[in-house]
Design an enzyme around this catalytic site. Structure first.
Site, mmCIF file in Angstrom:
data_model
loop_
_atom_site.group_PDB
_atom_site.id
_atom_site.type_symbol
_atom_site.label_atom_id
_atom_site.label_comp_id
_atom_site.label_asym_id
_atom_site.label_seq_id
_atom_site.Cartn_x
_atom_site.Cartn_y
_atom_site.Cartn_z
ATOM 1 N N TYR A 89 17.197 29.611 7.118
ATOM 2 C CA TYR A 89 16.008 30.316 7.630
ATOM 3 C C TYR A 89 16.044 30.412 9.152
ATOM 4 O O TYR A 89 16.297 29.423 9.846
ATOM 5 C CB TYR A 89 14.733 29.583 7.229
ATOM 6 C CG TYR A 89 14.356 29.784 5.775
ATOM 7 C CD1 TYR A 89 14.001 31.043 5.292
ATOM 8 C CD2 TYR A 89 14.351 28.703 4.902
ATOM 9 C CE1 TYR A 89 13.649 31.216 3.963
ATOM 10 C CE2 TYR A 89 13.989 28.869 3.570
ATOM 11 C CZ TYR A 89 13.646 30.132 3.108
ATOM 12 O OH TYR A 89 13.292 30.306 1.798
ATOM 13 N N LYS A 106 0.839 -1.206 0.000
ATOM 14 C CA LYS A 106 0.000 0.000 0.000
ATOM 15 C C LYS A 106 0.874 1.257 0.000
ATOM 16 O O LYS A 106 2.094 1.176 0.220
ATOM 17 C CB LYS A 106 -0.954 -0.018 1.185
ATOM 18 C CG LYS A 106 -0.317 0.013 2.550
ATOM 19 C CD LYS A 106 -1.338 -0.404 3.597
ATOM 20 C CE LYS A 106 -0.716 -0.537 4.946
ATOM 21 N NZ LYS A 106 -1.018 0.509 5.886
ATOM 22 N N ARG A 163 -9.498 0.505 16.131
ATOM 23 C CA ARG A 163 -9.501 1.310 14.912
ATOM 24 C C ARG A 163 -10.581 0.696 14.013
ATOM 25 O O ARG A 163 -11.691 1.162 13.983
ATOM 26 C CB ARG A 163 -8.098 1.289 14.286
ATOM 27 C CG ARG A 163 -7.831 2.350 13.278
ATOM 28 C CD ARG A 163 -6.382 2.338 12.810
ATOM 29 N NE ARG A 163 -5.969 1.077 12.194
ATOM 30 C CZ ARG A 163 -4.789 0.874 11.623
ATOM 31 N NH1 ARG A 163 -3.890 1.841 11.587
ATOM 32 N NH2 ARG A 163 -4.495 -0.282 11.085
HETATM 33 C C1 LIG Z 1 -3.978 -3.824 8.273
HETATM 34 C C2 LIG Z 1 -2.505 -3.733 8.095
HETATM 35 N N1 LIG Z 1 -1.803 -4.865 7.946
HETATM 36 C C3 LIG Z 1 -0.466 -4.852 7.774
HETATM 37 C C4 LIG Z 1 0.236 -3.673 7.754
HETATM 38 C C5 LIG Z 1 1.727 -3.709 7.599
HETATM 39 O O1 LIG Z 1 2.312 -3.203 8.752
HETATM 40 P P1 LIG Z 1 3.891 -3.034 8.868
HETATM 41 O O2 LIG Z 1 4.280 -2.061 7.829
HETATM 42 O O3 LIG Z 1 4.111 -2.525 10.249
HETATM 43 O O4 LIG Z 1 4.444 -4.383 8.621
HETATM 44 C C6 LIG Z 1 -0.454 -2.469 7.933
HETATM 45 C C7 LIG Z 1 0.294 -1.206 7.912
HETATM 46 O O5 LIG Z 1 -0.075 -0.168 8.372
HETATM 47 C C8 LIG Z 1 -1.863 -2.497 8.106
HETATM 48 O O6 LIG Z 1 -2.564 -1.372 8.275
#
Ligand SMILES: Cc1ncc(COP(=O)(O)O)c(C=O)c1O
Length: 369
Positions: free
Chosen positions: A256, A35, A131
């Site tokens: 700055y 993602k 969540r």
């Molecule tokens: C639902 C879910 N699974 C897996 C992951 C992967 O987590 P990580 O990057 O800590 O391995 C995430 C990342 O935010 C997530 O939201």
């Protein structure tokens, strides 16, 4: 001739890290989490690099899955947050996607939809992250309803997310895990629980599937590193160059607001990288960088296209010297993105996903060369 800032992406390191995730969990299948454009590394290229090994990929939303399909990725892709509206179910079916179901409205939509092929579903349980997900006491009824609809959904798993798997204190992690174990035993359900910290340091919570993300990109998410996390290799190296040098007397302000004041006669290097590239403006004086492979530090506030570093103790460094913001230097040394993140009061995830599109990605892939 071009601006020298480039994010070098080492796809061999990505494969190495994915194999480590598999090696640590020999009884699990590992879905590679891609993602947010593979945490800023380029989802299509990362998926292509892993497609001979990873049995599935995971993204946050259907738009990201569409991009992967357009890039020719045929493996299953899991929507970790499921659909955002019922009309997405058509495309989920057409593209052969898998999906999480975290809310009652998603459950109703899935049960009301008639797909050509039953959709693989991961039912998300809120075991303590608070969540997304069904409360454990509601998950059982949702699970039974899904089980009674084999023409709509298939390959059911329970999924959950740990809030504290990265911390040295395991107490809350154990509470979440106990909730899930009890539920999984009662429902005789296969599990998908493990994010990177769980893959690295909680083998008891490895499931039928694991979901490693940030570790694939070489970042160590653990508060207390372990032998396994020390074997990770950085995938992104954000490299640029010194484009100007200033010789300054003692007591001169730099950049700055004049935040950095030269303590003595100083040589200050101007680096082609700034917050307009995604480098964090919260970086304090003292944040490490590598210049020609040697450590030095940021001196002065980060500007949009530039930042300044102290070259006083690096007399050979000058215009054209390599600067590594994080990752590996051509000179062989390494600066971890996790260390840089600590100086910016953030985590590696925000630095990696924050590298903006104007920074070209250059892929090094010995495998396909
Ligand atoms: C639902 C879910 N699974 C897996 C992951 C992967 O987590 P990580 O990057 O800590 O391995 C995430 C990342 O935010 C997530 O939201």
């Amino acid at each position: 001739m071009a601006r020298p800032l480039v994010a070098h992406i080492d796809l061999d390191a990505l494969r190495h890290n994915y194999r480590l995730a598999c090696e640590l969990a020999p009884n699990s299948r590992s879905v590679a989490v891609l993602k947010a454009d593979a945490y800023g590394h380029g989802a299509a290229r990362c998926a292509q690099a892993l497609q001979d090994e990873a049995p599935a990929f995971a993204v946050a939303a259907i738009e990201e899955a569409v991009q992967l399909r357009k890039a020719g990725i045929e493996a299953p892709i899991v929507l970790l947050e499921g659909i955002f509206s019922p009309d997405e179910l058509e495309l989920v079916d057409e593209l052969g996607l898998w999906m999480a179901i975290h809310s009652p409205w998603q459950l109703e939509a899935a049960l009301a939809h008639h797909p050509r092929h039953p959709i693989p579903v991961w039912l998300k349980v809120d075991s303590g992250m608070h969540r997304l997900g069904f409360a454990p006491q509601d998950a059982e009824a949702a699970w039974q309803r899904l089980r009674e609809a084999p023409d709509r959904v298939t390959d059911l798993h329970l999924m959950s997310h740990f809030a504290t798997a990265d911390l040295g204190d395991f107490e809350y992690f154990r509470r979440q895990h106990a909730v899930l174990q009890t539920l999984a035993e009662r429902l005789d359900a296969p599990l998908c629980l493990a994010n990177s910290p769980t893959v690295l340091s909680h083998p008891e919570a490895h499931g039928d599937w694991n979901r490693p993300g940030v570790m694939l990109y070489g970042s160590d998410p653990l508060e207390l590193s372990c032998d396994a996390s020390r074997r990770l290799r950085p995938v992104m190296s954000l490299r640029t160059e010194i484009i100007a040098v200033r010789e300054l007397a003692s007591g001169e302000p730099v950049g700055y607001g004049g935040r950095f004041i030269t303590p003595d006669r100083s040589r200050i290097g101007v680096v082609a990288c700034g917050y307009g590239d995604g480098y964090d403006r919260h970086a304090i004086d003292g944040t490490p960088v590598l210049v020609d492979g040697q450590r030095t530090t940021i001196a002065g506030k980060v500007s949009m296209d530039m930042l300044t570093v102290d070259l006083t103790h690096l007399p050979d460094a000058g215009i054209g010297s390599e600067v590594v913001m994080w990752g590996t230097s051509r000179h062989g040394s390494e600066l971890s993105v996790d260390e840089v993140a600590r100086y910016c009061d953030t985590i590696s995830y925000t630095l990696l996903t924050g590298v903006l599109p104007r920074v070209p990605r250059r892929y090094n892939d010995a495998h396909s060369a």
